[in-house]
Write a protein that holds these residues in place. Structure first.
Motif, PDB file in Angstrom:
ATOM      1  N   THR A  54       1.192  31.306   7.470  1.00 50.48           N
ATOM      2  CA  THR A  54      -0.176  31.472   6.975  1.00 50.48           C
ATOM      3  C   THR A  54      -0.552  30.329   6.044  1.00 50.48           C
ATOM      4  OG1 THR A  54       0.013  33.883   7.137  1.00 50.48           O
ATOM      5  CG2 THR A  54      -1.746  33.014   5.752  1.00 50.48           C
ATOM      6  N   ARG A  55       0.351  29.959   5.149  1.00 52.11           N
ATOM      7  CA  ARG A  55       0.071  28.830   4.248  1.00 52.11           C
ATOM      8  C   ARG A  55      -0.071  27.526   5.031  1.00 52.11           C
ATOM      9  NH1 ARG A  55       4.704  30.808   1.251  1.00 52.11           N
ATOM     10  NH2 ARG A  55       4.077  32.327  -0.328  1.00 52.11           N
ATOM     11  N   TRP A  56       0.691  27.404   6.093  1.00 53.20           N
ATOM     12  CA  TRP A  56       0.688  26.166   6.866  1.00 53.20           C
ATOM     13  C   TRP A  56      -0.629  25.974   7.622  1.00 53.20           C
ATOM     14  CZ3 TRP A  56       3.882  21.999   7.390  1.00 53.20           C
ATOM     15  CH2 TRP A  56       3.661  21.170   8.488  1.00 53.20           C
ATOM     16  N   PHE A  57      -1.125  27.072   8.213  1.00 52.60           N
ATOM     17  CA  PHE A  57      -2.292  26.959   9.088  1.00 52.60           C
ATOM     18  C   PHE A  57      -3.621  27.141   8.358  1.00 52.60           C
ATOM     19  CE2 PHE A  57       0.927  27.752  12.344  1.00 52.60           C
ATOM     20  CZ  PHE A  57       0.549  26.848  13.315  1.00 52.60           C
ATOM     21  N   LEU A  58      -3.598  27.793   7.200  1.00 48.43           N
ATOM     22  CA  LEU A  58      -4.849  28.034   6.492  1.00 48.43           C
ATOM     23  C   LEU A  58      -4.894  27.226   5.203  1.00 48.43           C
ATOM     24  CD1 LEU A  58      -5.407  31.889   6.840  1.00 48.43           C
ATOM     25  CD2 LEU A  58      -6.480  30.048   8.138  1.00 48.43           C
ATOM     26  N   PRO A  59      -5.953  26.464   4.986  1.00 46.44           N
ATOM     27  CA  PRO A  59      -6.090  25.735   3.720  1.00 46.44           C
ATOM     28  C   PRO A  59      -6.383  26.695   2.578  1.00 46.44           C
ATOM     29  CG  PRO A  59      -8.073  25.502   5.030  1.00 46.44           C
ATOM     30  CD  PRO A  59      -7.076  26.222   5.895  1.00 46.44           C
ATOM     31  N   LYS A  60      -6.139  26.244   1.360  1.00 39.36           N
ATOM     32  CA  LYS A  60      -6.339  27.101   0.198  1.00 39.36           C
ATOM     33  C   LYS A  60      -7.818  27.323  -0.103  1.00 39.36           C
ATOM     34  CE  LYS A  60      -1.998  25.793  -2.031  1.00 39.36           C
ATOM     35  NZ  LYS A  60      -1.365  25.220  -3.247  1.00 39.36           N
ATOM     36  N   GLU A  61      -8.663  26.410   0.308  1.00 44.95           N
ATOM     37  CA  GLU A  61     -10.083  26.517  -0.013  1.00 44.95           C
ATOM     38  C   GLU A  61     -10.918  26.441   1.270  1.00 44.95           C
ATOM     39  OE1 GLU A  61     -10.948  23.435  -2.739  1.00 44.95           O
ATOM     40  OE2 GLU A  61      -9.682  24.238  -4.343  1.00 44.95           O
ATOM     41  N   GLY A  62     -12.079  27.007   1.185  1.00 47.88           N
ATOM     42  CA  GLY A  62     -13.018  26.913   2.296  1.00 47.88           C
ATOM     43  C   GLY A  62     -12.627  27.725   3.509  1.00 47.88           C
ATOM     44  N   LEU A  63     -12.037  28.915   3.295  1.00 48.15           N
ATOM     45  CA  LEU A  63     -11.584  29.731   4.417  1.00 48.15           C
ATOM     46  C   LEU A  63     -12.748  30.244   5.261  1.00 48.15           C
ATOM     47  CD1 LEU A  63      -8.747  31.855   2.751  1.00 48.15           C
ATOM     48  CD2 LEU A  63      -8.524  29.803   4.155  1.00 48.15           C
ATOM     49  N   GLN A  64     -13.938  30.369   4.642  1.00 52.84           N
ATOM     50  CA  GLN A  64     -15.056  30.926   5.381  1.00 52.84           C
ATOM     51  C   GLN A  64     -15.519  30.001   6.501  1.00 52.84           C
ATOM     52  OE1 GLN A  64     -15.003  30.094   2.254  1.00 52.84           O
ATOM     53  NE2 GLN A  64     -16.668  28.674   1.753  1.00 52.84           N
ATOM     54  N   ASN A  65     -15.188  28.732   6.414  1.00 52.82           N
ATOM     55  CA  ASN A  65     -15.616  27.769   7.432  1.00 52.82           C
ATOM     56  C   ASN A  65     -14.490  27.378   8.386  1.00 52.82           C
ATOM     57  OD1 ASN A  65     -18.216  27.627   6.275  1.00 52.82           O
ATOM     58  ND2 ASN A  65     -17.466  26.156   4.734  1.00 52.82           N
ATOM     59  N   VAL A  66     -13.360  28.077   8.282  1.00 53.63           N
ATOM     60  CA  VAL A  66     -12.201  27.727   9.098  1.00 53.63           C
ATOM     61  C   VAL A  66     -12.029  28.746  10.222  1.00 53.63           C
ATOM     62  CG1 VAL A  66      -9.702  27.416   9.107  1.00 53.63           C
ATOM     63  CG2 VAL A  66     -11.057  26.612   7.158  1.00 53.63           C
ATOM     64  N   GLU A  67     -11.873  28.249  11.432  1.00 50.62           N
ATOM     65  CA  GLU A  67     -11.610  29.131  12.568  1.00 50.62           C
ATOM     66  C   GLU A  67     -10.164  29.615  12.502  1.00 50.62           C
ATOM     67  OE1 GLU A  67     -11.739  29.063  17.470  1.00 50.62           O
ATOM     68  OE2 GLU A  67     -12.379  27.319  16.286  1.00 50.62           O
ATOM     69  N   TYR A  68      -9.998  30.917  12.650  1.00 47.13           N
ATOM     70  CA  TYR A  68      -8.660  31.499  12.525  1.00 47.13           C
ATOM     71  C   TYR A  68      -7.788  30.998  13.672  1.00 47.13           C
ATOM     72  CZ  TYR A  68      -5.724  34.989  10.251  1.00 47.13           C
ATOM     73  OH  TYR A  68      -4.758  35.616   9.511  1.00 47.13           O
ATOM     74  N   PRO A  69      -6.670  30.347  13.373  1.00 41.77           N
ATOM     75  CA  PRO A  69      -5.828  29.760  14.425  1.00 41.77           C
ATOM     76  C   PRO A  69      -5.247  30.825  15.353  1.00 41.77           C
ATOM     77  CG  PRO A  69      -5.256  28.904  12.252  1.00 41.77           C
ATOM     78  CD  PRO A  69      -6.157  30.073  12.030  1.00 41.77           C
ATOM     79  N   LEU A  70      -5.065  30.443  16.602  1.00 45.46           N
ATOM     80  CA  LEU A  70      -4.501  31.360  17.587  1.00 45.46           C
ATOM     81  C   LEU A  70      -3.097  31.810  17.183  1.00 45.46           C
ATOM     82  CD1 LEU A  70      -4.621  32.800  20.323  1.00 45.46           C
ATOM     83  CD2 LEU A  70      -3.772  30.681  21.380  1.00 45.46           C
ATOM     84  N   THR A  71      -2.350  30.907  16.578  1.00 43.22           N
ATOM     85  CA  THR A  71      -0.990  31.250  16.152  1.00 43.22           C
ATOM     86  C   THR A  71      -1.000  32.424  15.181  1.00 43.22           C
ATOM     87  OG1 THR A  71      -0.265  28.957  16.415  1.00 43.22           O
ATOM     88  CG2 THR A  71       1.099  30.390  15.036  1.00 43.22           C
ATOM     89  N   LEU A  72      -1.930  32.412  14.238  1.00 50.15           N
ATOM     90  CA  LEU A  72      -2.002  33.495  13.258  1.00 50.15           C
ATOM     91  C   LEU A  72      -2.563  34.773  13.869  1.00 50.15           C
ATOM     92  CD1 LEU A  72      -3.144  31.676   9.994  1.00 50.15           C
ATOM     93  CD2 LEU A  72      -0.841  32.186  10.820  1.00 50.15           C
ATOM     94  N   ILE A  73      -3.436  34.636  14.859  1.00 49.08           N
ATOM     95  CA  ILE A  73      -3.937  35.826  15.561  1.00 49.08           C
ATOM     96  C   ILE A  73      -2.780  36.534  16.267  1.00 49.08           C
ATOM     97  CG2 ILE A  73      -5.405  36.629  17.455  1.00 49.08           C
ATOM     98  CD1 ILE A  73      -7.357  34.395  16.769  1.00 49.08           C
ATOM     99  N   VAL A  74      -1.947  35.751  16.933  1.00 43.74           N
ATOM    100  CA  VAL A  74      -0.774  36.319  17.607  1.00 43.74           C
ATOM    101  C   VAL A  74       0.186  36.911  16.580  1.00 43.74           C
ATOM    102  CG1 VAL A  74       1.238  35.786  19.028  1.00 43.74           C
ATOM    103  CG2 VAL A  74      -0.979  34.744  19.559  1.00 43.74           C
ATOM    104  N   LEU A  75       0.342  36.213  15.461  1.00 46.76           N
ATOM    105  CA  LEU A  75       1.244  36.692  14.410  1.00 46.76           C
ATOM    106  C   LEU A  75       0.776  38.034  13.855  1.00 46.76           C
ATOM    107  CD1 LEU A  75       3.728  36.023  12.672  1.00 46.76           C
ATOM    108  CD2 LEU A  75       2.184  34.902  11.062  1.00 46.76           C
ATOM    109  N   GLU A  76      -0.526  38.164  13.603  1.00 49.31           N
ATOM    110  CA  GLU A  76      -1.054  39.429  13.090  1.00 49.31           C
ATOM    111  C   GLU A  76      -0.926  40.540  14.128  1.00 49.31           C
ATOM    112  OE1 GLU A  76      -1.925  40.093  10.005  1.00 49.31           O
ATOM    113  OE2 GLU A  76      -1.293  38.032   9.572  1.00 49.31           O
ATOM    114  N   TRP A  77      -0.993  40.168  15.406  1.00 51.01           N
ATOM    115  CA  TRP A  77      -0.767  41.163  16.460  1.00 51.01           C
ATOM    116  C   TRP A  77       0.660  41.704  16.379  1.00 51.01           C
ATOM    117  CZ3 TRP A  77       2.513  41.653  20.666  1.00 51.01           C
ATOM    118  CH2 TRP A  77       2.163  42.625  21.611  1.00 51.01           C
TER     119      TRP A  77
END
Length: 240
Positions: A54-77
């Protein structure tokens, strides 16, 4: 268990009727829970590095403008699969029941593992043996060396779903309920960290991924043991 039966179990456990009964409980629990164990095993290993990814794929700031990566979608699944079996609260409750049955399976497996006082050292490692006994030896050795992991995961899994009995138990030893401190709260937090491997670095998490897959190996070897016994019974019935 009487002294004579206890002595027999120490020396020749295969001759004790209680062991045969416990073996049947262990066997059928393993067959019934097999797919469930595989799902929890694989999904649990898949989410060990959840925080790091999660830290690797998501930046600390500006999350509202970031498309959720497929890797994290699969991870949350996988997280939802591991926690709730993809079935919400019902799946979570079923997961708790599965954890209880898994604990029983682990305890019965530990009882069945004991090979006798003369052979217990040989049962710690997979030695060169007949091909038809290889699955049995592999199953026994993996079960022995992963016992503490399996016990820890099953107990903490029960705690996550049904925390009430654990909290009640620790409240019994709490003489002052007004200080909001439970005597066993620290232990519970340690168990939570142990469940996810959060107390160490990359090496510990990698070890957790590997050991997390061992229940799947135990299921596969257990099925092989059962199937060989079925084949032997069929062969004997055909001979008669």
């Amino acid at each position: 268990m009487s002294i004579s039966r206890w002595s027999r179990w120490i020396r020749q456990p295969q001759t004790v009727p209680l062991r045969r009964m416990i073996y049947q409980i262990h066997l059928w629990l393993g067959l019934v829970l097999g797919l469930y164990v595989m799902v929890i095993s694989v999904s649990g290993s898949a989410v060990v590095f959840r925080r790091e990814l999660t830290r690797w794929f998501l930046p600390k700031e500006g999350l509202q403008n970031v498309e959720y990566p497929l890797t994290l979608i699969v991870l949350e699944w996988f997280v939802d699969l591991h926690d709730n079996l993809l079935a919400g609260n019902i799946g979570r409750d079923l997961n708790g029941i599965g954890a209880i049955l898994f604990l029983i399976m682990v305890l019965t497996g530990a009882f069945v593992w004991w090979p006798g006082v003369r052979q217990w050292k040989q049962s710690l490692f997979v030695c060169h043996s007949q091909h038809r006994l290889f699955s049995w030896h592999l199953h026994s050795v993996i079960g022995f060396w992963s016992l503490l992991f399996l016990l820890g995961w099953s107990v903490t899994g029960i705690y996550f779903i049904f925390p009430g009995p654990f909290e009640w138990f620790f409240d019994v030893f709490d003489k002052d309920l007004s200080d909001f401190k439970r005597p066993g709260e620290g232990l519970l937090l340690v168990l939570v960290d142990l469940h996810f491997g959060r107390f160490g670095g990359l090496g510990i998490r990698t070890l957790w991924v590997i050991f997390g897959l061992l229940p799947t190996v135990l299921f596969i070897t257990g099925v092989r043991i059962w199937w060989k016994r079925v084949q032997i019974k069929w062969c004997k019935s055909w001979d008669t």
